[in-house]
Design a protein around this motif. Structure first.
Motif, short mmCIF file in Angstrom:
data_model
loop_
_atom_site.label_atom_id
_atom_site.label_comp_id
_atom_site.label_asym_id
_atom_site.label_seq_id
_atom_site.Cartn_x
_atom_site.Cartn_y
_atom_site.Cartn_z
N UNK A 164 0.76 1.29 24.17
CA UNK A 164 0.25 2.66 24.21
C UNK A 164 0.60 3.41 22.93
N UNK A 165 -0.25 4.36 22.59
CA UNK A 165 0.00 5.17 21.41
C UNK A 165 1.07 6.22 21.69
N UNK A 166 1.94 6.41 20.73
CA UNK A 166 3.03 7.38 20.85
C UNK A 166 2.79 8.58 19.94
N UNK A 167 2.47 8.31 18.68
CA UNK A 167 2.29 9.38 17.71
C UNK A 167 1.57 8.82 16.49
N UNK A 168 0.94 9.70 15.74
CA UNK A 168 0.34 9.29 14.48
C UNK A 168 0.33 10.47 13.52
N UNK A 169 0.18 10.15 12.26
CA UNK A 169 0.12 11.18 11.22
C UNK A 169 -0.99 10.81 10.25
N UNK A 170 -1.80 11.78 9.91
CA UNK A 170 -2.89 11.55 8.98
C UNK A 170 -2.38 11.36 7.57
N UNK B 109 0.86 -1.19 0.00
CA UNK B 109 0.00 0.00 0.00
C UNK B 109 0.89 1.23 0.00
N UNK B 110 0.31 2.35 -0.44
CA UNK B 110 1.04 3.61 -0.44
C UNK B 110 0.73 4.35 0.85
N UNK B 111 1.74 4.50 1.69
CA UNK B 111 1.53 5.12 2.98
C UNK B 111 0.99 6.54 2.89
N UNK B 112 1.24 7.20 1.78
CA UNK B 112 0.76 8.57 1.61
C UNK B 112 -0.74 8.67 1.79
N UNK B 113 -1.47 7.61 1.49
CA UNK B 113 -2.93 7.66 1.51
C UNK B 113 -3.53 7.23 2.84
N UNK C 243 9.75 13.84 20.30
CA UNK C 243 9.58 12.94 19.16
C UNK C 243 8.94 13.70 18.01
N UNK C 244 9.30 13.31 16.79
CA UNK C 244 8.72 13.89 15.60
C UNK C 244 8.40 12.79 14.61
N UNK C 245 7.16 12.77 14.14
CA UNK C 245 6.75 11.81 13.13
C UNK C 245 6.75 12.49 11.76
N UNK C 246 7.18 11.75 10.75
CA UNK C 246 7.21 12.32 9.39
C UNK C 246 7.09 11.18 8.40
N UNK C 247 6.84 11.54 7.15
CA UNK C 247 6.74 10.52 6.11
C UNK C 247 7.56 10.93 4.91
N UNK C 248 8.09 9.94 4.22
CA UNK C 248 8.80 10.13 2.95
C UNK C 248 8.03 9.31 1.93
N UNK C 249 7.22 9.97 1.14
CA UNK C 249 6.36 9.24 0.20
C UNK C 249 7.17 8.54 -0.88
N UNK C 250 8.27 9.14 -1.28
CA UNK C 250 9.09 8.53 -2.33
C UNK C 250 9.65 7.18 -1.86
N UNK C 251 9.93 7.08 -0.57
CA UNK C 251 10.46 5.84 -0.01
C UNK C 251 9.37 4.97 0.60
N UNK C 252 8.12 5.48 0.59
CA UNK C 252 6.99 4.76 1.20
C UNK C 252 7.31 4.36 2.64
N UNK C 253 7.84 5.34 3.36
CA UNK C 253 8.35 5.10 4.70
C UNK C 253 7.89 6.21 5.64
N UNK C 254 7.58 5.83 6.86
CA UNK C 254 7.26 6.79 7.91
C UNK C 254 8.35 6.68 8.98
N UNK C 255 8.74 7.83 9.52
CA UNK C 255 9.81 7.87 10.50
C UNK C 255 9.30 8.37 11.84
#
Length: 128
Positions: free
Chosen positions: A46-52, A27-31, A68-80
């Motif tokens: 327990x929940x730590x963080x989430x991104x829409x 799946x494409x994490x971007x969506x 903590x900081x959550x982020x996504x790299x759509x090109x790599x289909x990865x969330x950090x």
């Protein structure tokens, strides 16, 4: 078939940093909204963080806000999950998870049952 694979855990001293990665296939994490959860020995997960999805909102547990900081790299289909100023109480197995319904710009870390797909987890140990 959806698969999530976490990496980046390890042993770090208090005050140190780690960056966890959650790589997806199927799946494409971007969506999709993505969450990070953790479970320490003898404790509930327990929940730590989430991104829409897309440029959706980010949510953090009070215990990790400002560290903590959550982020996504759509090109790599990865969330950090960038984790700074780590404390011994951050020691846990960290899991990433994604919901099954796409295009949700909001997310929640309160309800684990909203998340359908889970990774196998990566151990984070904060100790001197």
């Amino acid at each position: 078939q959806v698969q999530l694979v976490e990496s980046g855990g390890g042993l770090v001293q208090p005050g140190g940093s780690l960056r966890l990665s959650c790589a997806a296939s199927g799946l494409s994490l971007d969506y999709y909204a993505i969450g990070w959860f953790r479970q320490a020995p003898g404790k509930e997960r327990e929940g730590v963080s989430c991104i829409g999805s897309s440029i959706g909102i980010t949510v953090y547990a009070d215990s990790v806000k400002g560290r903590f900081t959550i982020s996504r790299d759509n090109a790599r289909n990865t969330v950090y999950l960038q984790m700074n100023s780590l404390k011994p109480e951050d020691t846990a197995v960290y899991y990433c998870a994604t919901v099954s319904i796409p295009y949700r710009s909001t997310c929640s870390i309160q309800h684990r049952d909203e998340y359908s797909y889970w990774g196998q987890g990566t151990q984070v140990t904060v100790s001197s």
